[in-house]
Design an enzyme around this catalytic site. Structure first.
Site, PDB file in Angstrom:
ATOM      1  N   ARG A   4     -23.279 -42.917  42.466  1.00 43.00           N
ATOM      2  CA  ARG A   4     -22.586 -41.559  42.631  1.00 43.00           C
ATOM      3  C   ARG A   4     -23.363 -41.025  42.010  1.00 43.00           C
ATOM      4  NH1 ARG A   4     -17.026 -38.751  39.995  1.00 43.00           N
ATOM      5  NH2 ARG A   4     -17.937 -36.807  40.948  1.00 43.00           N
ATOM      6  N   PHE A  12     -13.268 -49.760  47.675  1.00 42.91           N
ATOM      7  CA  PHE A  12     -12.488 -49.914  49.350  1.00 42.91           C
ATOM      8  C   PHE A  12     -12.930 -50.466  50.324  1.00 42.91           C
ATOM      9  CE2 PHE A  12     -11.332 -45.299  48.082  1.00 42.91           C
ATOM     10  CZ  PHE A  12     -10.521 -45.462  47.899  1.00 42.91           C
ATOM     11  N   ARG A  70     -27.021 -42.427  46.532  1.00 41.72           N
ATOM     12  CA  ARG A  70     -25.680 -42.812  47.462  1.00 41.72           C
ATOM     13  C   ARG A  70     -26.388 -41.164  48.056  1.00 41.72           C
ATOM     14  NH1 ARG A  70     -21.375 -38.284  46.302  1.00 41.72           N
ATOM     15  NH2 ARG A  70     -21.537 -37.395  44.660  1.00 41.72           N
ATOM     16  N   ASP A 126     -13.095 -40.442  38.065  1.00 45.88           N
ATOM     17  CA  ASP A 126     -12.588 -40.636  38.898  1.00 45.88           C
ATOM     18  C   ASP A 126     -11.823 -41.663  38.439  1.00 45.88           C
ATOM     19  OD1 ASP A 126     -13.365 -38.822  40.596  1.00 45.88           O
ATOM     20  OD2 ASP A 126     -14.434 -40.195  42.119  1.00 45.88           O
ATOM     21  N   HIS A 163     -20.681 -44.824  45.405  1.00 42.06           N
ATOM     22  CA  HIS A 163     -19.605 -44.874  44.139  1.00 42.06           C
ATOM     23  C   HIS A 163     -19.093 -46.088  43.190  1.00 42.06           C
ATOM     24  CE1 HIS A 163     -19.557 -41.420  46.424  1.00 42.06           C
ATOM     25  NE2 HIS A 163     -19.232 -40.310  44.851  1.00 42.06           N
ATOM     26  N   GLU A 172     -10.463 -48.025  56.209  1.00 42.05           N
ATOM     27  CA  GLU A 172     -11.698 -48.810  56.118  1.00 42.05           C
ATOM     28  C   GLU A 172     -11.532 -49.854  57.097  1.00 42.05           C
ATOM     29  OE1 GLU A 172     -10.774 -46.426  52.527  1.00 42.05           O
ATOM     30  OE2 GLU A 172      -9.537 -47.366  53.947  1.00 42.05           O
TER      31      GLU A 172
END
Length: 314
Positions: A164, A80, A8, A114, A106, A55
């Site tokens: 991530r 998302f 990322r 998370d 992610h 989104e």
């Protein structure tokens, strides 16, 4: 030890660097700091748009901008981008085959603490079933930048899966050549082929090195960065030359890299095969390495399964 950088992070830097060379727009949905598109925002504020936590609206707008002749990058977390905005990706982007590059960060278990709600383990399966879209999962920072440039230069929808956590750089930027739809053989071998993508490539390489050193097992390792269209020729060659295939990726065993490879193998050159991944369950909260151990996705697990699979060849 090679440099450690998250794909990322490499994505954000690549956008900023390539922004001087190519004309494109970047969209995000209130996650620019996490997706690293904020790096591009600082360099090109007039070409960056933040849509907040919306989104589906972001993807719909990306489609509209692309229909007007723009190349558009749209970013969010994989959960998302592939999940919440699926309808817009399918109907607004892929159906008309618009020039939208969906870069989802992610993804997978390595999201870590998370937890299950944000650990998207289904995105490759979801995205590769949609017509007209190219699906990529780069292994390191060098391959990520090359993949982003390839997406800019190739017309049509893309889904690019990014992670991530930091991962080692295995490619040399000076010599590496990225080819869409072509896998990369990282290690030759004759007894079995281990096919992987993304973060699991490093575990596959560690496993192959240990197998060679401790068990005299010669394992071929292939990095499949383009999951759709997949490199059928390379997979069939590996099946015919090594006689067994083990796949491993940070995804549900259903629909991911393993499924894509098995579709090629069963139709063209059936050999003993095993798919390693998350076994049809949700993830959990924890540090990435702890999660890899819990879900049996370490190099030790690859070694164990390699030996089991080789037995099936006899």
């Amino acid at each position: 030890m090679s440099e450690i950088i998250a794909t990322r992070e490499a994505y954000g830097k690549a956008l900023s660097e390539l922004g001087n060379k190519y004309q494109f727009l970047v969209l995000d949905s209130d996650l620019a700091e996490a997706t690293k598109t904020g790096i591009f925002k600082k360099a090109f504020p007039d070409r960056f748009f933040d849509f907040g936590i919306a989104e589906a609206n972001m993807i719909g707008t990306a489609a509209g901008l692309a229909a007007c002749g723009n190349t558009v990058f749209a970013s969010s977390f994989a959960m998302f981008a592939a999940g919440r905005a699926f309808e817009q990706v399918r109907n607004s982007v892929c159906y008309p085959k618009l020039n939208v590059k969906i870069c989802a960060t992610h993804a997978g278990l390595s999201v870590g603490e998370d937890g299950a709600t944000h650990q998207c383990l289904e995105d490759i399966g979801i995205m590769r079933t949609i017509p007209n879209i190219t699906v990529l999962c780069p292994v390191d920072a060098v391959e990520t930048k090359a993949a982003i440039e390839a997406a800019i230069l190739t017309d049509g929808p893309f889904y690019i899966r990014l992670g991530r956590m930091g991962v080692p750089i295995i490619n040399d930027e000076k010599t590496y050549k990225f080819e869409l739809g072509k896998g990369v053989t990282l290690k030759e071998g004759k007894d079995i082929t281990i096919i992987s993508s993304g973060s699991m490539v490093f575990e596959a390489l560690k496993a192959a090195e240990t197998l060679e050193k401790e068990d005299n097992i010669s394992a071929r390792v292939i990095n499949i960065h383009t999951i759709k269209p997949i490199d059928k020729e390379l997979i069939i060659k590996a099946a015919s030359e090594t006689g067994a295939i083990l796949t491993v990726d940070e995804h549900n065993i259903m629909g991911g890299l393993g499924s894509a490879v098995s579709e090629v193998v069963v139709e063209n050159y059936p050999v003993p095969m095993m798919i390693m991944g998350v076994k049809d369950c949700f993830g959990q909260s924890g540090k990435p390495q702890q999660l890899f151990e819990k879900f049996n996705l370490t190099h030790k697990d690859i070694i164990e399964n390699t030996k089991k699979l080789i037995e099936k060849k006899k």
